[in-house]
Design a protein around this motif. Structure first.
Motif, PDB file in Angstrom:
ATOM      1  N   GLU A 132       0.807  -1.227   0.000  1.00  0.00           N
ATOM      2  CA  GLU A 132       0.000   0.000   0.000  1.00  0.00           C
ATOM      3  C   GLU A 132       0.837   1.273   0.000  1.00  0.00           C
ATOM      4  O   GLU A 132       0.306   2.370  -0.142  1.00  0.00           O
ATOM      5  CB  GLU A 132      -0.963  -0.022   1.188  1.00  0.00           C
ATOM      6  N   ARG A 191      -8.737  -9.053   8.396  1.00  0.00           N
ATOM      7  CA  ARG A 191      -9.610  -7.880   8.257  1.00  0.00           C
ATOM      8  C   ARG A 191     -11.029  -8.120   8.773  1.00  0.00           C
ATOM      9  O   ARG A 191     -11.907  -7.287   8.563  1.00  0.00           O
ATOM     10  CB  ARG A 191      -9.703  -7.410   6.794  1.00  0.00           C
ATOM     11  N   CYS A 235      -7.370  -1.320  -0.993  1.00  0.00           N
ATOM     12  CA  CYS A 235      -6.967  -2.196   0.114  1.00  0.00           C
ATOM     13  C   CYS A 235      -7.045  -3.671  -0.252  1.00  0.00           C
ATOM     14  O   CYS A 235      -6.840  -4.532   0.623  1.00  0.00           O
ATOM     15  CB  CYS A 235      -7.851  -1.921   1.335  1.00  0.00           C
TER      16      CYS A 235
END
Length: 273
Positions: A132, A191, A235
C-alpha cells in the motif's frame, strides 16, 4: 446512521474516509456528532497524481493542496485528527522510493503539520504494509520520517493489521514508538472479526499499557458488502469477511474492553511482590 450506531454501541470516536467530501453536509455532521458526544477522525490516502513523495514538483504541489483541503474539512466537521497514508500515494508501487521523493514528502508533511496545528487538528501518519506504499512500512521508518519533519505536531498512526505483516515484533515496535503514537487501529490479520485471525492481542495491549497510551483505539475491518468500492480496490478487499456491521461493531467493542482489562490484570499480578 453510522454516527447514531457508533454512539449506540458505546464508541466515543468514529472514523470517516476522505473520499467524497463534497457529498457530505459538514455542518450537519459536526452538530450531530457533538450532540452524541462522539469525536470525529478522518483518514485518507493520496492518489498517484497527488503523491507528495513524487519527484515531480507539480504533483507534490497538488498533493500539498489536497492535504490542506483535508485539514480544513476535518476542522469544519468538528474533527480532531487526520490520519492515513498522507506521505505518499495509496498504491502498490512498482519502484523503490528515492531520496528526493522522501525529502519532498518530509517537506510536504512538515508544511501540512503547520496547517494542522493552526486548525487544532492532529496529523497522524499511518504506517502501512508494502502493498500500500513504498515509503513507510515500519515504525522505525516512521520515527525517522517524523523526526526529519522537525514538527512536534506530527505523530504516528499504527495499525495491528499492517504491523502483523511488516514488524518483526509488533509489541516492541509499540514500545519503540512510545508517546509518538497519536492514533491506533485495531484490526485482525484477515480484516474480519477480532480473534478470528492470528494476531496476538495480549502482547499488543500489554505494550499499549507499558507506554501508557491514552489516545484513541479504533477498530477497523473491511468487507466488500459495505466499504466504498474505491477503498476496497485500494486495500485489495476481494471478498465479504462479514455482511452485517452491527454485530461486528458490538463484538469489537466487547473484545477490545476484554483484552484491555486482561492486560491490566496481568500487570497487577506481575507487580505483586
Amino acid at each position: 446512521m453510522a454516527l447514531n450506531k457508533t454512539a449506540e454501541h458505546g464508541y466515543r470516536t468514529i472514523e470517516f474516509a476522505y473520499l467524497r467530501p463534497e457529498k457530505f453536509n459538514l455542518d450537519r455532521l459536526a452538530k450531530l456528532a457533538q450532540s452524541l458526544d462522539v469525536e470525529i477522525g478522518v483518514t485518507m490516502g493520496l492518489p498517484l497524481d497527488k503523491d507528495v513523495s513524487s519527484e515531480d514538483i507539480s504533483v507534490v504541489s497538488a498533493g500539498k493542496q489536497t492535504l490542506a483541503d483535508a485539514i480544513r474539512a476535518v476542522r469544519d466537521i468538528g474533527g480532531n485528527k487526520l490520519g492515513g497514508i498522507l506521505y505518499s500515494a495509496h498504491t502498490k508501487y512498482n519502484r523503490q522510493p528515492t531520496k528526493k521523493g522522501w525529502d519532498n514528502s518530509v517537506a510536504a508533511i512538515a508544511a501540512t503539520g503547520e496547517i494542522a496545528t493552526q486548525a487544532n487538528v492532529d496529523l497522524v501518519l499511518e504506517i502501512v504494509n508494502r502493498f500500500e506504499t513504498n515509503l513507510l512500512n515500519t515504525t522505525a521508518q516512521g520515527l525517522k520520517f517524523i523526526a526529519e519533519t522537525g514538527s512536534e505536531h506530527v505523530r504516528l498512526h499504527l495499525d495491528t493489521f499492517h504491523m502483523n505483516i511488516e514488524e518483526a515484533n509488533p509489541a516492541a515496535a509499540i514500545r519503540l514508538a512510545g508517546d509518538k503514537i497519536g492514533y491506533f487501529h485495531i484490526g485482525e490479520s484477515n480484516r474480519g472479526y477480532l480473534g478470528d485471525g492470528v494476531i496476538n492481542f495480549d502482547l499488543i495491549f500489554d505494550a499499549l499499557l507499558d507506554i501508557d497510551y491514552k489516545r484513541d483505539i479504533v477498530f477497523e475491518s473491511f468487507s466488500t458488502t459495505v466499504v466504498d468500492e474505491g477503498l476496497s480496490l485500494a486495500c485489495a478487499i476481494w471478498r465479504d469477511t462479514w455482511e452485517d456491521n452491527d454485530p461486528l461493531a458490538a463484538h469489537a467493542k466487547r473484545y477490545i474492553e476484554l483484552k484491555y482489562d486482561e492486560a491490566k490484570r496481568r500487570r497487577a499480578t506481575n507487580a505483586r511482590p
